[in-house]
Design a protein around this motif. Structure first.
Motif, PDB file in Angstrom:
ATOM      1  N   UNK A   1     -10.121  11.231  -6.245  1.00  0.00           N
ATOM      2  CA  UNK A   1     -10.346  10.528  -7.507  1.00  0.00           C
ATOM      3  C   UNK A   1      -9.272  10.888  -8.531  1.00  0.00           C
ATOM      4  N   UNK A   2      -8.814  12.140  -8.542  1.00  0.00           N
ATOM      5  CA  UNK A   2      -7.730  12.532  -9.442  1.00  0.00           C
ATOM      6  C   UNK A   2      -6.442  11.788  -9.096  1.00  0.00           C
ATOM      7  N   UNK A   3      -6.168  11.623  -7.816  1.00  0.00           N
ATOM      8  CA  UNK A   3      -5.023  10.805  -7.406  1.00  0.00           C
ATOM      9  C   UNK A   3      -5.172   9.380  -7.930  1.00  0.00           C
ATOM     10  N   UNK A   4      -6.359   8.801  -7.720  1.00  0.00           N
ATOM     11  CA  UNK A   4      -6.587   7.421  -8.141  1.00  0.00           C
ATOM     12  C   UNK A   4      -6.470   7.295  -9.664  1.00  0.00           C
ATOM     13  N   UNK A   5      -7.026   8.269 -10.385  1.00  0.00           N
ATOM     14  CA  UNK A   5      -6.950   8.239 -11.845  1.00  0.00           C
ATOM     15  C   UNK A   5      -5.498   8.293 -12.315  1.00  0.00           C
ATOM     16  N   UNK A   6      -4.671   8.984 -11.576  1.00  0.00           N
ATOM     17  CA  UNK A   6      -3.270   9.110 -11.944  1.00  0.00           C
ATOM     18  C   UNK A   6      -2.487   7.817 -11.883  1.00  0.00           C
TER      19      UNK A   6
ATOM     20  N   UNK B   1      -4.329  12.992 -12.207  1.00  0.00           N
ATOM     21  CA  UNK B   1      -4.797  13.135 -13.582  1.00  0.00           C
ATOM     22  C   UNK B   1      -6.278  13.452 -13.565  1.00  0.00           C
ATOM     23  N   UNK B   2      -6.729  14.238 -14.537  1.00  0.00           N
ATOM     24  CA  UNK B   2      -8.153  14.523 -14.631  1.00  0.00           C
ATOM     25  C   UNK B   2      -8.939  13.243 -14.938  1.00  0.00           C
ATOM     26  N   UNK B   3     -10.039  13.083 -14.264  1.00  0.00           N
ATOM     27  CA  UNK B   3     -10.956  11.977 -14.518  1.00  0.00           C
ATOM     28  C   UNK B   3     -12.039  12.450 -15.480  1.00  0.00           C
TER      29      UNK B   3
ATOM     30  N   UNK C   1       0.864  -1.187   0.000  1.00  0.00           N
ATOM     31  CA  UNK C   1       0.000   0.000   0.000  1.00  0.00           C
ATOM     32  C   UNK C   1       0.891   1.224   0.000  1.00  0.00           C
ATOM     33  N   UNK C   2       0.522   2.197  -0.837  1.00  0.00           N
ATOM     34  CA  UNK C   2       1.302   3.418  -0.998  1.00  0.00           C
ATOM     35  C   UNK C   2       0.414   4.636  -0.781  1.00  0.00           C
ATOM     36  N   UNK C   3       0.978   5.707  -0.254  1.00  0.00           N
ATOM     37  CA  UNK C   3       0.246   6.974  -0.259  1.00  0.00           C
ATOM     38  C   UNK C   3       0.128   7.479  -1.702  1.00  0.00           C
ATOM     39  N   UNK C   4      -0.916   8.193  -2.001  1.00  0.00           N
ATOM     40  CA  UNK C   4      -1.043   8.793  -3.324  1.00  0.00           C
ATOM     41  C   UNK C   4       0.078   9.789  -3.603  1.00  0.00           C
ATOM     42  N   UNK C   5       0.749  10.249  -2.581  1.00  0.00           N
ATOM     43  CA  UNK C   5       1.792  11.261  -2.749  1.00  0.00           C
ATOM     44  C   UNK C   5       3.122  10.674  -3.209  1.00  0.00           C
TER      45      UNK C   5
ATOM     46  N   UNK D   1      -3.563   1.783  -2.974  1.00  0.00           N
ATOM     47  CA  UNK D   1      -3.276   3.169  -2.618  1.00  0.00           C
ATOM     48  C   UNK D   1      -4.241   3.653  -1.560  1.00  0.00           C
ATOM     49  N   UNK D   2      -3.734   4.500  -0.647  1.00  0.00           N
ATOM     50  CA  UNK D   2      -4.614   5.120   0.341  1.00  0.00           C
ATOM     51  C   UNK D   2      -4.577   6.635   0.189  1.00  0.00           C
ATOM     52  N   UNK D   3      -5.715   7.244   0.437  1.00  0.00           N
ATOM     53  CA  UNK D   3      -5.808   8.700   0.427  1.00  0.00           C
ATOM     54  C   UNK D   3      -6.976   9.119   1.288  1.00  0.00           C
ATOM     55  N   UNK D   4      -6.697   9.796   2.370  1.00  0.00           N
ATOM     56  CA  UNK D   4      -7.727  10.170   3.336  1.00  0.00           C
ATOM     57  C   UNK D   4      -7.887  11.687   3.297  1.00  0.00           C
TER      58      UNK D   4
END
Length: 436
Positions: free
Chosen positions: A224-229, A352-354, A181-185, A203-206
């Protein structure tokens, strides 16, 4: 006596969520998101016949075996990740008892090795192997065993030790998938380095914090932009999962004053990742109501678990077989397959833009049903015009059921197996259309 629970150490992903002006390494790609995904599913290994089957995990993190399997199953989940294992002798025996129960209840368990265990292995130095040989001997052949998670949010410098941990697990005879598991950063470069020998990427993002209004762009759009990336990165590398470790914490942790997502935010957080970014699983952080998490008011956690998470788990249960065996079928097009016009707040890490909407068509051949998941990823209402073609099995009816809303629509059939669907999507709507 079991040791007290210690909270997870929050890293820069938490602080990026709190600091709206953070801009380090950020980028927004304005092209439309790829609508044909090839991210492999999580796979479950059967040591009896050395076979692998797709598996759609949805469940909870826990500090070791504190989350009892009966509670996890009652919550409608099918998976629990026992993080931080290997530090205490009692954890192995207790987890084995939970695994025996998990087998009866149809729950899978991921054994998460503590960072001090997974992060210190040298393959040619048995004195560094710690409890890993004992853990493989104990859990490897258990039917409830799903995988091994290697620590938690390691930085890239740990990659040699993680790689040796994977080598050790394979040398000891385990073919269960390895997870990280990685941070989105984390940068793509660091994640590639860390994942060079690992199977499942999550990935985690809180981002849901006190003071942020419902569906604030600093929470919903950013995560969601983090996840899309991550989509292209994971697809190109061939890792399984893009598993969404979603926020299920609602108290102050470290310096971050978290709030629970609302039921609408949580449902959208789960299904937008599935429909827009190819997420092949959902794991909630975190199942804890003692040792500092809601210790004085556990009913806050129980209310979130039962009123917010459980209904979404039931919906994931409904689509689970189709996620495993009939993923991303046919051709789906909409009038909203365009990049969002939402301004993504600055954030540390690649993003990235979703698209304006996410959409994914699943087929459950055994139930003879399709599940069409559509999410409105914007804060404005949209008129949806959707086209379905190239279905793997003919539809028996033009009726479309929407169980969550208890309403029905009609498909418009056209020539050559083409169908049209029209609907109105409120802001941040999640709609699962059931076709048969």
């Amino acid at each position: 006596m079991k040791p007290a629970i210690h909270r997870r150490t929050f890293v820069s992903s938490t602080m990026a969520a709190a600091a709206s002006a953070a801009t380090l390494g950020a980028s927004v790609d304005a092209r439309p998101a790829d609508t044909r995904r090839a991210i492999p599913p999580v796979r479950s290994w059967n040591p009896k016949d050395d076979s692998f089957t797709p598996y759609f995990p949805y469940g909870w993190y826990s500090f070791g075996p504190y989350a009892r399997v009966k509670e996890i199953a009652a919550n409608g989940a099918n998976t629990v990740l026992y993080a931080g294992m290997g530090k205490h002798d009692w954890q192995r025996a207790d987890t084995l008892k939970q695994m025996d129960l998990a087998e009866e209840l149809g729950v899978k368990i991921i054994v998460g090795l503590h960072g001090s265990v997974a992060g210190r292995v040298y393959i040619d130095r048995p004195d560094t192997h710690s409890v890993i040989p004992h853990y493989v001997n104990t859990f490897n052949d258990h039917p409830a065993m799903l995988g091994w998670q290697l620590g938690d949010e390691f930085s890239a410098e740990a990659a040699p030790r993680i790689n040796d941990t994977v080598k050790l697990l394979r040398k000891l005879g385990s073919k269960h998938q390895t997870w990280q598991v990685h941070p989105h950063t984390w940068s793509h470069r660091d994640v590639r380095t860390l994942m060079s020998a690992t199977d499942v990427c999550s990935y985690d993002g809180y981002t849901y914090l006190d003071g942020l209004p419902k569906f604030s762009t600093h929470a919903s759009a950013r995560v969601l932009a983090w996840q899309q990336g991550k989509v292209d990165l994971i697809r190109q590398a061939g890792w399984s999962g893009n598993v969404n470790v979603t926020q299920a914490v609602g108290c102050k942790c470290g310096d971050a004053p978290f709030r629970f997502p609302t039921p609408q935010e949580y449902r959208w957080n789960v299904f937008s990742a599935i429909a827009s970014t190819g997420a092949r699983g959902t794991m909630n952080w975190i199942y804890a109501y003692s040792g500092g998490f809601y210790a004085d008011d556990p009913d806050r956690f129980f209310a979130f678990r039962d009123d917010t998470v459980k209904p979404v788990n039931r919906e994931q249960q409904m689509i689970a077989r189709a996620m495993e065996t009939g993923y991303d079928v046919g051709q789906v097009e909409t009038n909203l397959d365009l990049p969002t016009e939402t301004e993504i707040p600055p954030a540390t890490g690649p993003y990235t833009k979703f698209n304006k909407v996410g959409r994914l068509l699943l087929h459950d051949a055994k139930a003879r049903q399709y599940y069409l998941i559509v999410t409105n990823n914007e804060a404005t209402e949209h008129t949806l015009r959707l086209t379905l073609t190239d279905l793997p099995a003919r539809l028996r009816s033009n009726k479309v059921h929407i169980p969550h809303e208890e309403r029905q629509l009609q498909l418009e059939p056209a020539e050559a197996g083409r169908y049209f669907l029209n609907d109105r999507l409120p802001a941040h709507a999640v709609v699962i259309y059931v076709l048969s």
